[in-house]
Motif scaffolding. Structure first.
Motif, PDB file in Angstrom:
ATOM      1  N   SER A 287       0.694  -0.870   0.155  1.00 20.53           N
ATOM      2  CA  SER A 287      -0.289  -0.149   0.173  1.00 20.53           C
ATOM      3  C   SER A 287       0.907   1.129  -0.060  1.00 20.53           C
ATOM      4  N   ARG A 288       2.509   1.058  -0.644  1.00 21.79           N
ATOM      5  CA  ARG A 288       2.870   2.069  -0.291  1.00 21.79           C
ATOM      6  C   ARG A 288       3.087   2.834  -1.224  1.00 21.79           C
ATOM      7  N   VAL A 289       2.535   3.879  -1.371  1.00 24.08           N
ATOM      8  CA  VAL A 289       2.076   4.803  -3.011  1.00 24.08           C
ATOM      9  C   VAL A 289       3.719   5.063  -3.145  1.00 24.08           C
ATOM     10  N   GLY A 290       3.776   5.104  -4.500  1.00 23.24           N
ATOM     11  CA  GLY A 290       5.311   5.450  -5.327  1.00 23.24           C
ATOM     12  C   GLY A 290       5.282   4.618  -6.142  1.00 23.24           C
ATOM     13  N   LYS A 291       6.630   4.541  -6.489  1.00 21.73           N
ATOM     14  CA  LYS A 291       7.107   4.297  -7.365  1.00 21.73           C
ATOM     15  C   LYS A 291       8.918   3.056  -6.871  1.00 21.73           C
ATOM     16  N   HIS A 292       8.328   1.856  -7.021  1.00 21.76           N
ATOM     17  CA  HIS A 292       9.172   0.941  -6.688  1.00 21.76           C
ATOM     18  C   HIS A 292       9.580   0.046  -7.612  1.00 21.76           C
ATOM     19  N   GLN A 293      10.928  -0.837  -7.025  1.00 23.84           N
ATOM     20  CA  GLN A 293      11.183  -1.693  -8.320  1.00 23.84           C
ATOM     21  C   GLN A 293      12.150  -2.751  -7.112  1.00 23.84           C
ATOM     22  N   PHE A 294      11.362  -4.377  -8.125  1.00 25.44           N
ATOM     23  CA  PHE A 294      11.474  -5.232  -7.267  1.00 25.44           C
ATOM     24  C   PHE A 294      12.573  -6.309  -8.244  1.00 25.44           C
ATOM     25  N   ARG A 295      12.851  -7.511  -7.749  1.00 23.03           N
ATOM     26  CA  ARG A 295      13.560  -8.442  -7.714  1.00 23.03           C
ATOM     27  C   ARG A 295      13.081  -9.689  -7.364  1.00 23.03           C
ATOM     28  N   VAL A 296      13.911 -10.515  -7.836  1.00 24.90           N
ATOM     29  CA  VAL A 296      13.728 -11.864  -7.050  1.00 24.90           C
ATOM     30  C   VAL A 296      15.078 -12.305  -7.006  1.00 24.90           C
ATOM     31  N   ALA A 297      15.393 -12.977  -5.792  1.00 24.86           N
ATOM     32  CA  ALA A 297      16.726 -13.804  -5.476  1.00 24.86           C
ATOM     33  C   ALA A 297      16.815 -15.104  -5.478  1.00 24.86           C
ATOM     34  N   VAL A 298      17.376 -15.553  -6.305  1.00 25.41           N
ATOM     35  CA  VAL A 298      16.951 -17.170  -5.786  1.00 25.41           C
ATOM     36  C   VAL A 298      18.803 -18.078  -5.689  1.00 25.41           C
ATOM     37  N   ALA A 299      19.067 -18.648  -4.930  1.00 26.96           N
ATOM     38  CA  ALA A 299      20.335 -19.546  -5.478  1.00 26.96           C
ATOM     39  C   ALA A 299      21.465 -18.893  -5.962  1.00 26.96           C
ATOM     40  N   GLY A 300      21.309 -17.726  -5.321  1.00 22.24           N
ATOM     41  CA  GLY A 300      22.610 -16.994  -5.527  1.00 22.24           C
ATOM     42  C   GLY A 300      22.323 -15.736  -6.331  1.00 22.24           C
ATOM     43  N   LEU A 301      21.415 -16.105  -7.566  1.00 19.79           N
ATOM     44  CA  LEU A 301      21.346 -15.103  -8.796  1.00 19.79           C
ATOM     45  C   LEU A 301      20.243 -14.267  -8.213  1.00 19.79           C
ATOM     46  N   VAL A 302      20.114 -13.014  -8.817  1.00 23.90           N
ATOM     47  CA  VAL A 302      18.937 -12.303  -9.085  1.00 23.90           C
ATOM     48  C   VAL A 302      18.748 -12.131 -10.672  1.00 23.90           C
ATOM     49  N   THR A 303      17.286 -11.619 -10.808  1.00 21.52           N
ATOM     50  CA  THR A 303      16.446 -11.116 -11.632  1.00 21.52           C
ATOM     51  C   THR A 303      17.099  -9.782 -12.226  1.00 21.52           C
ATOM     52  N   LYS A 304      16.519  -9.024 -13.138  1.00 17.63           N
ATOM     53  CA  LYS A 304      16.960  -7.502 -13.928  1.00 17.63           C
ATOM     54  C   LYS A 304      15.244  -7.155 -12.760  1.00 17.63           C
ATOM     55  N   GLN A 305      15.328  -5.224 -12.779  1.00 18.53           N
ATOM     56  CA  GLN A 305      14.494  -5.173 -12.299  1.00 18.53           C
ATOM     57  C   GLN A 305      13.180  -5.294 -12.768  1.00 18.53           C
ATOM     58  N   GLN A 306      11.769  -4.922 -11.763  1.00 21.42           N
ATOM     59  CA  GLN A 306      10.486  -5.004 -12.417  1.00 21.42           C
ATOM     60  C   GLN A 306      10.185  -3.337 -11.470  1.00 21.42           C
ATOM     61  N   HIS A 307       9.974  -2.398 -12.481  1.00 21.18           N
ATOM     62  CA  HIS A 307       9.100  -1.156 -11.557  1.00 21.18           C
ATOM     63  C   HIS A 307       7.973  -1.358 -11.989  1.00 21.18           C
TER      64      HIS A 307
END
Length: 142
Positions: free
Chosen positions: A116-136
């Motif tokens: 519910s935090r209004v604003g722009k956020h960036q998320f990604r996924v981390a698994v087994a020491g790897l991370v994905t590109k960020q998602q807006h």
């Protein structure tokens, strides 16, 4: 011929031992071809390392506060039931977001993010020491 066969077996055993000691997956494939006049033995040693990868759905989202957003993707070389952790960029640091799931037997994952935090956020996924590109993700007022 007997000395040659022993030598081939010893070379194959040494190759297998060195490959295992290095932590690689070593496969020994032997094929024997018989000829009426001569006998020969062929041994092939190969190493196959599966590269670990993780992907994420490439969509950016603009949603009202409190909406659920689904992130999903595929993995390779990562074991079933390995934890998948969603992370959010806060300032200049990636922190774990309270959303996790596990890799399926097909190497996929699916997880929902809700905030519910209004604003722009960036998320990604981390698994087994790897991370994905960020998602807006942009959260708007209801």
């Amino acid at each position: 011929m007997r000395v040659r066969s022993q030598l081939v077996r010893r070379v194959a055993a040494t190759a297998a031992g060195l490959g295992l000691a290095a932590g690689a997956v070593v496969g020994i494939v032997g094929a024997t071809a018989a000829n009426a006049e001569t006998k020969s033995t062929t041994v092939t040693a190969s190493t196959a390392a599966v590269k670990k990868t993780v992907t994420i759905d490439g969509s950016d989202w603009i949603v009202p506060a409190g909406s659920k957003v689904r992130y999903f993707g595929k993995t390779t070389g990562i074991a079933k039931n390995t934890k998948v952790q969603v992370q959010r960029l806060e300032g200049k640091k990636w922190v774990n977001f309270p959303a996790t799931t596990k890799v399926t037997s097909k190497g996929t994952y699916s997880v929902y993010v809700q905030t519910s935090r209004v604003g722009k956020h960036q998320f990604r996924v981390a698994v087994a020491g790897l991370v994905t590109k960020q998602q807006h993700l942009e959260i708007t007022k209801k």
